[in-house]
Scaffold this motif. Structure first.
Motif, PDB file in Angstrom:
ATOM      1  N   GLY A  92       0.790  -1.217   0.000  1.00 56.56           N
ATOM      2  CA  GLY A  92       0.000   0.000   0.000  1.00 56.56           C
ATOM      3  C   GLY A  92       0.823   1.268   0.000  1.00 56.56           C
ATOM      4  N   THR A  93       2.107   1.180   0.362  1.00 61.82           N
ATOM      5  CA  THR A  93       2.975   2.358   0.434  1.00 61.82           C
ATOM      6  C   THR A  93       3.940   2.450  -0.734  1.00 61.82           C
ATOM      7  OG1 THR A  93       2.875   2.287   2.843  1.00 61.82           O
ATOM      8  CG2 THR A  93       4.655   3.569   1.865  1.00 61.82           C
ATOM      9  N   LYS A  94       4.499   1.309  -1.144  1.00 58.91           N
ATOM     10  CA  LYS A  94       5.498   1.328  -2.208  1.00 58.91           C
ATOM     11  C   LYS A  94       5.369   0.098  -3.090  1.00 58.91           C
ATOM     12  CE  LYS A  94       9.037  -0.893   0.688  1.00 58.91           C
ATOM     13  NZ  LYS A  94       8.983  -2.214   0.045  1.00 58.91           N
ATOM     14  N   ILE A  95       5.844   0.252  -4.325  1.00 65.76           N
ATOM     15  CA  ILE A  95       5.993  -0.855  -5.261  1.00 65.76           C
ATOM     16  C   ILE A  95       7.484  -1.000  -5.506  1.00 65.76           C
ATOM     17  CG2 ILE A  95       5.529  -1.721  -7.586  1.00 65.76           C
ATOM     18  CD1 ILE A  95       2.926  -0.084  -7.506  1.00 65.76           C
ATOM     19  N   ALA A  96       8.048  -2.096  -5.031  1.00 68.78           N
ATOM     20  CA  ALA A  96       9.482  -2.332  -5.164  1.00 68.78           C
ATOM     21  C   ALA A  96       9.725  -3.419  -6.197  1.00 68.78           C
ATOM     22  CB  ALA A  96      10.087  -2.743  -3.825  1.00 68.78           C
ATOM     23  N   GLY A  97      10.851  -3.311  -6.868  1.00 66.57           N
ATOM     24  CA  GLY A  97      11.272  -4.335  -7.809  1.00 66.57           C
ATOM     25  C   GLY A  97      12.744  -4.603  -7.626  1.00 66.57           C
ATOM     26  N   ALA A  98      13.188  -5.801  -8.020  1.00 69.52           N
ATOM     27  CA  ALA A  98      14.601  -6.144  -7.878  1.00 69.52           C
ATOM     28  C   ALA A  98      14.962  -7.250  -8.849  1.00 69.52           C
ATOM     29  CB  ALA A  98      14.916  -6.583  -6.454  1.00 69.52           C
ATOM     30  N   GLU A 133      21.008 -16.190  -8.089  1.00 68.09           N
ATOM     31  CA  GLU A 133      20.797 -17.558  -7.633  1.00 68.09           C
ATOM     32  C   GLU A 133      21.078 -17.747  -6.146  1.00 68.09           C
ATOM     33  OE1 GLU A 133      19.829 -20.535  -8.559  1.00 68.09           O
ATOM     34  OE2 GLU A 133      19.231 -20.124 -10.602  1.00 68.09           O
ATOM     35  N   GLY A 134      21.916 -16.880  -5.584  1.00 72.85           N
ATOM     36  CA  GLY A 134      22.224 -16.981  -4.165  1.00 72.85           C
ATOM     37  C   GLY A 134      21.294 -16.193  -3.276  1.00 72.85           C
ATOM     38  N   GLY A 135      20.321 -15.491  -3.873  1.00 73.59           N
ATOM     39  CA  GLY A 135      19.369 -14.709  -3.101  1.00 73.59           C
ATOM     40  C   GLY A 135      19.801 -13.291  -2.811  1.00 73.59           C
ATOM     41  N   SER A 136      20.869 -12.828  -3.482  1.00 72.29           N
ATOM     42  CA  SER A 136      21.331 -11.446  -3.278  1.00 72.29           C
ATOM     43  C   SER A 136      20.592 -10.500  -4.213  1.00 72.29           C
ATOM     44  CB  SER A 136      22.829 -11.342  -3.538  1.00 72.29           C
ATOM     45  OG  SER A 136      23.565 -12.107  -2.603  1.00 72.29           O
ATOM     46  N   VAL A 137      20.141  -9.373  -3.669  1.00 73.02           N
ATOM     47  CA  VAL A 137      19.516  -8.327  -4.479  1.00 73.02           C
ATOM     48  C   VAL A 137      20.632  -7.533  -5.163  1.00 73.02           C
ATOM     49  CG1 VAL A 137      18.116  -6.236  -4.422  1.00 73.02           C
ATOM     50  CG2 VAL A 137      17.500  -8.200  -2.985  1.00 73.02           C
ATOM     51  N   ASP A 169      13.857  -6.668   2.579  1.00 73.87           N
ATOM     52  CA  ASP A 169      14.021  -7.404   1.329  1.00 73.87           C
ATOM     53  C   ASP A 169      13.242  -8.707   1.293  1.00 73.87           C
ATOM     54  OD1 ASP A 169      15.670  -5.553   0.122  1.00 73.87           O
ATOM     55  OD2 ASP A 169      17.523  -6.479   0.839  1.00 73.87           O
ATOM     56  N   ALA A 170      12.532  -9.060   2.357  1.00 74.47           N
ATOM     57  CA  ALA A 170      11.914 -10.384   2.427  1.00 74.47           C
ATOM     58  C   ALA A 170      10.922 -10.615   1.287  1.00 74.47           C
ATOM     59  CB  ALA A 170      11.229 -10.573   3.777  1.00 74.47           C
ATOM     60  N   GLY A 171      10.078  -9.625   0.984  1.00 74.86           N
ATOM     61  CA  GLY A 171       9.097  -9.804  -0.075  1.00 74.86           C
ATOM     62  C   GLY A 171       9.735 -10.031  -1.430  1.00 74.86           C
ATOM     63  N   LEU A 172      10.778  -9.262  -1.726  1.00 80.58           N
ATOM     64  CA  LEU A 172      11.474  -9.405  -3.003  1.00 80.58           C
ATOM     65  C   LEU A 172      12.189 -10.753  -3.092  1.00 80.58           C
ATOM     66  CD1 LEU A 172      12.945  -5.803  -3.241  1.00 80.58           C
ATOM     67  CD2 LEU A 172      11.173  -6.768  -4.726  1.00 80.58           C
ATOM     68  N   ILE A 173      12.886 -11.123  -2.034  1.00 81.12           N
ATOM     69  CA  ILE A 173      13.621 -12.387  -2.045  1.00 81.12           C
ATOM     70  C   ILE A 173      12.647 -13.561  -2.114  1.00 81.12           C
ATOM     71  CG2 ILE A 173      15.146 -13.876  -0.699  1.00 81.12           C
ATOM     72  CD1 ILE A 173      16.515 -11.305   0.308  1.00 81.12           C
ATOM     73  N   GLY A 174      11.507 -13.455  -1.422  1.00 76.76           N
ATOM     74  CA  GLY A 174      10.520 -14.519  -1.479  1.00 76.76           C
ATOM     75  C   GLY A 174       9.895 -14.655  -2.842  1.00 76.76           C
ATOM     76  N   ALA A 175       9.610 -13.531  -3.499  1.00 75.83           N
ATOM     77  CA  ALA A 175       9.068 -13.592  -4.863  1.00 75.83           C
ATOM     78  C   ALA A 175      10.077 -14.232  -5.810  1.00 75.83           C
ATOM     79  CB  ALA A 175       8.697 -12.186  -5.335  1.00 75.83           C
ATOM     80  N   ALA A 176      11.346 -13.858  -5.645  1.00 71.81           N
ATOM     81  CA  ALA A 176      12.399 -14.467  -6.468  1.00 71.81           C
ATOM     82  C   ALA A 176      12.530 -15.952  -6.181  1.00 71.81           C
ATOM     83  CB  ALA A 176      13.721 -13.753  -6.220  1.00 71.81           C
TER      84      ALA A 176
END
Length: 324
Positions: free
Chosen positions: A9-15, A19-23, A294-301
């Motif tokens: 609701g506050t931000k839309i993040a992308g990354a 393969e190692g889970g690093s953004v 970063d949890a949401g981005l890493i989880g989506a990845a």
């Protein structure tokens, strides 16, 4: 690389996540939550456009989307409570239609708390557990399960919606229509409201917030301590209930309220001992989340990575390389 989107609701993040889970590359824009569905979709497109400028864009092999919910992963739609313009919005279809994405690999949709569970199990505080509950405790309360070493999102993607189980039959009414929901006791909003109702107030020049209540609690304010104790007791009841049903080994707590640290975790562990009394529940551990923002981005990845590994899409890249 895997492309990840985290929509709230506050931000839309992308990354772009390796393969190692690093953004390795990030983009972010404010969420136009009160504007039209089309404006929301254009904002997501703009985040993808920014990601596409990274040199690694041509190596992307999957796309994962974490979204505030409720979600319907079977239909690919979302109806976030805090984004009024989106009701049954076809988010997967919208992302799939971006001109820089190739067909052949379906974007993977998860609820934001389920994405957090995927991330914490892959790289965070639940990585050594085959059975875990991961919770986001913030303005709302959500959760996701890992069972038998695998993410368990449920048929619609909403399994683990623990903020809306009742821990008080005659408790306060909840916005969802039920009574005594965990969210009504344990969320940051609930903590602040209860503290104010008992006579607490923030310092001069400060606004009431869960963080302000936590600061007062650390200074020994009894009303602030009581507000966090009430929150912790509700969380403990919900976690113990999950352990009784599913034999989880670990409960991981993240979100803004968890930033209170031992102000929350000390009473939480105390109350959990009173609720988790059966022999098979007594070794249940409670841990703070490890991956923070970063949890949401890493989880989506992680979900996109899993899909690619299982061969659910084309073997070729899912994105066009941008021209020089």
């Amino acid at each position: 690389m895997y492309a990840a989107l985290d929509i709230g609701g506050t931000k839309i993040a992308g990354a772009l996540v390796d393969e190692g889970g690093s953004v390795v590359h990030r983009a972010e824009l404010p969420t136009p939550a009160r504007e039209s569905a089309q404006r929301m979709a254009r904002t997501i497109d703009a985040v993808i456009d920014t990601l596409s400028t990274a040199p690694a864009w041509g190596t992307v092999r999957g796309v994962g989307i974490a979204s505030a919910g409720p979600v319907d992963t079977a239909a690919g739609t979302v109806s976030p409570v805090n984004i009024p313009a989106w009701r049954d919005f076809p988010l997967v279809e919208s992302v799939r239609a971006h001109p820089l994405l190739l067909t052949g690999l379906e974007p993977v949709l998860l609820g934001d708390a389920v994405a957090m569970a995927a991330a914490e199990h892959w790289l965070g505080a639940a990585r050594d557990a085959d059975n875990a509950l991961c919770m986001v405790v913030s303005t709302g309360v959500g959760g996701g399960y890992v069972l038998g070493g695998r993410l368990h999102p449920g048929p619609s993607g909403n399994a683990g919606h623990i903020g809306h189980i009742s821990v008080g039959i005659d408790g306060p009414p909840c916005a969802c229509g039920a009574r005594g929901c965990v969210e009504g006791y344990a969320s940051g909003t609930a903590i602040t409201r209860y503290a104010v109702q008992t006579g607490w107030s923030p310092g001069p020049g400060s606004q009431p917030s869960a963080a302000a209540v936590a600061a007062s609690a650390r200074e020994g304010d009894e009303r602030a301590l009581a507000a966090y104790d009430r929150s912790a007791r509700a969380l403990a009841a919900a976690i113990a209930g999950s352990a009784a049903l599913l034999e989880i080994e670990v409960a991981v707590i993240g979100g803004g309220v968890a930033q209170a640290g031992e102000t929350l975790f000390t009473p939480l562990r105390h109350h959990l001992r009173a609720f988790a009394v059966l022999d098979f529940m007594r070794d249940l551990k409670v841990r703070p989340a490890a991956l923070a923002r970063d949890a949401g981005l890493i989880g989506a990845a992680a979900a996109a990575r899993q899909q690619f590994a299982e061969g659910c899409g084309a073997a070729s890249p899912v994105v066009h390389e941008t021209s020089a």
